[in-house]
Structures are given as structure tokens and as C-alpha cells.
Design a protein around this motif. Structure first.
Motif, PDB file in Angstrom:
ATOM      1  N   GLU A  54      54.914  24.993 124.535  1.00 25.10           N
ATOM      2  CA  GLU A  54      53.710  24.768 125.541  1.00 25.10           C
ATOM      3  C   GLU A  54      53.142  26.513 125.418  1.00 25.10           C
ATOM      4  O   GLU A  54      51.919  26.398 125.200  1.00 25.10           O
ATOM      5  CB  GLU A  54      54.203  24.837 126.724  1.00 25.10           C
ATOM      6  CG  GLU A  54      54.635  23.414 127.086  1.00 25.10           C
ATOM      7  CD  GLU A  54      55.219  23.001 128.517  1.00 25.10           C
ATOM      8  OE1 GLU A  54      55.037  23.667 129.373  1.00 25.10           O
ATOM      9  OE2 GLU A  54      55.265  21.746 128.634  1.00 25.10           O
ATOM     10  N   ASP A  55      53.970  27.324 125.448  1.00 29.03           N
ATOM     11  CA  ASP A  55      53.238  28.748 124.915  1.00 29.03           C
ATOM     12  C   ASP A  55      52.180  28.939 123.764  1.00 29.03           C
ATOM     13  O   ASP A  55      51.388  29.245 123.860  1.00 29.03           O
ATOM     14  CB  ASP A  55      54.383  29.680 125.149  1.00 29.03           C
ATOM     15  CG  ASP A  55      53.672  31.204 125.103  1.00 29.03           C
ATOM     16  OD1 ASP A  55      52.858  31.699 125.914  1.00 29.03           O
ATOM     17  OD2 ASP A  55      54.137  31.907 124.054  1.00 29.03           O
ATOM     18  N   SER A  79      49.148  26.744 124.124  1.00 31.74           N
ATOM     19  CA  SER A  79      48.260  27.208 124.908  1.00 31.74           C
ATOM     20  C   SER A  79      47.056  28.171 124.453  1.00 31.74           C
ATOM     21  O   SER A  79      46.142  28.542 125.105  1.00 31.74           O
ATOM     22  CB  SER A  79      49.111  27.703 126.160  1.00 31.74           C
ATOM     23  OG  SER A  79      49.582  29.022 125.885  1.00 31.74           O
ATOM     24  N   ASN A 117      59.680  17.256 120.574  1.00 31.40           N
ATOM     25  CA  ASN A 117      58.213  17.308 120.779  1.00 31.40           C
ATOM     26  C   ASN A 117      57.388  17.270 119.617  1.00 31.40           C
ATOM     27  O   ASN A 117      57.406  18.461 118.731  1.00 31.40           O
ATOM     28  CB  ASN A 117      57.838  18.663 121.800  1.00 31.40           C
ATOM     29  CG  ASN A 117      58.526  18.689 123.119  1.00 31.40           C
ATOM     30  OD1 ASN A 117      58.301  17.954 123.890  1.00 31.40           O
ATOM     31  ND2 ASN A 117      59.600  19.741 123.062  1.00 31.40           N
TER      32      ASN A 117
END
Length: 207
Positions: A173-174, A177, A200
Motif C-alpha cells: 500500500e505504501d 500510494s 496481492n
């Protein structure tokens, strides 16, 4: 669990029919990988169960993002053939180019292509940055690229409307983003068959 039973179970969980020819190809692949691994150190995984689950079945997760059809696909930094060779085994209609800069690993890939045999696979001994004059519908990788690194190194090999697929752990996710506005992504979370592990898959398109 016996290795054939494990492979059958995993293939069924992923929606594939474990035909005799598919099981035979995976069995030969496993045998050759373990044999070559003694000399060439192709994978840190040693047990049949680990190789089947964490290499073979993990590679097939990419097909959750790539629909059936006549796709041209490149596997960037293919190593011992992941995810490209398992994909080529279960999807003979795909044309898959295994791109690998290491001479030893490329030799192994050529040997596997002949041994199985895989008529829909091609081995290219090259760094992805040096590949010229080839365009693909889809580029996949299990190598440890960040999304932006992959775009910088391999953006030139995608056709218009082509896309990348990466397999990421829980810290993805980091990374996504910070992607710029002209990079569109979709995250598909899936469970690795025969395990509780979450993967993922990130589908990336450059506008």
C-alpha cells in the motif's frame, strides 16, 4: 500430502482441470528443477511441497488477472521460470517470452522448454532494459521491482493498452500510494491455494 495430490488440489482451487498432461509437465519440471538446483542454486526452496505451493501455484495466481485469449506475455527476470513456465503449461494459447539475464538460469530455461516441451515459450537471455523491437500485451514479474522501477525499466516493451502484473506482499500500500496520476492500478487480493497466505496482485496500466 503426496505431491500429485497436492498439485491436483491446488489446480482445482484455482479453477484448472488437472489433466494427465499438465500433471506430467509439472512433475518433470519439479524433477529437473531439483536436479539442476544442486549445481546452479536456482531456488532456496528444497521440499516438493514448498516448490509446488510457493513456486508453481503462486505463479498461476497471475492468471486471476489475465483472461483467457491469445496474449503475448513477457516474464521479466524469469529466474527458474516463475511465473512464466507454469502459466505456459496451463495456458497453451499464450505466447510467453522468458527474459532472464543470467546465463546459467537461461540455460536451465532452454532445457525446460525442450524437456516439457513448451512450444509456446521462448527464452531471451537479456536484461529487460536491453530488449528492443519487441512489444507485449502483458508483462509479469516476480522479481523484486517496485512498481515505479518496473515502469522505468520495462515501460518500452508494452503495447498500447498493455499492462503489468506484479505479486506483492502486505506492504504494497505504501508503494502504490506514491504512484503518479498517469499510472492506473487495480489490486486483486487472493489466497494462495493450500495455505492461509494472502497475495496481492497489482495490475498496472500507464495512461
Amino acid at each position: 500430502m503426496e505431491r500429485e495430490e497436492l498439485l491436483r488440489k491446488g489446480l482445482k482451487e484455482l479453477g484448472f482441470t488437472p489433466s494427465a498432461s499438465i500433471l506430467s509437465q509439472f512433475d518433470k519440471y519439479l524433477y529437473e528443477l531439483k536436479k539442476w538446483n544442486r549445481a546452479y542454486n536456482l531456488t532456496a526452496l528444497k521440499s516438493d511441497e514448498d516448490i509446488i505451493i510457493k513456486h508453481f501455484l503462486d505463479s498461476l495466481l497471475y492468471l486471476k488477472v489475465i483472461p483467457e485469449g491469445q496474449w503475448s506475455i513477457c516474464d521479466i527476470g524469469s529466474g527458474a521460470g516463475f511465473p512464466g513456465i507454469p502459466m505456459a503449461i496451463v495456458r497453451p494459447e499464450f505466447n510467453i517470452v522468458l527474459i532472464e539475464p543470467s546465463r546459467k538460469k537461461s540455460a536451465f530455461l532452454r532445457h525446460i522448454k525442450r524437456t516439457l516441451p513448451l512450444l509456446n515459450a521462448e527464452v531471451m537471455e537479456s536484461r529487460i532494459e536491453d530488449v528492443k523491437g519487441r512489444l507485449f500485451d502483458v508483462a509479469v514479474t516476480r522479481a523484486l521491482f517496485s512498481v515505479m522501477d518496473l515502469i522505468k525499466k520495462a515501460g518500452h516493451i508494452l503495447r498500447k493498452n498493455g499492462f503489468f502484473v506484479l505479486n506483492k506482499g502486505p506492504k504494497f500500500e505504501d508503494e502504490i500510494s506514491h504512484l503518479p496520476g498517469d499510472v492506473k492500478f487495480e489490486v486483486i487480493s487472493v489466497t494462495l491455494p493450500c495455505t492461509p497466505l494472502q497475495r496481492n496482485l497489482i495490475k498496472v496500466k500507464i495512461l
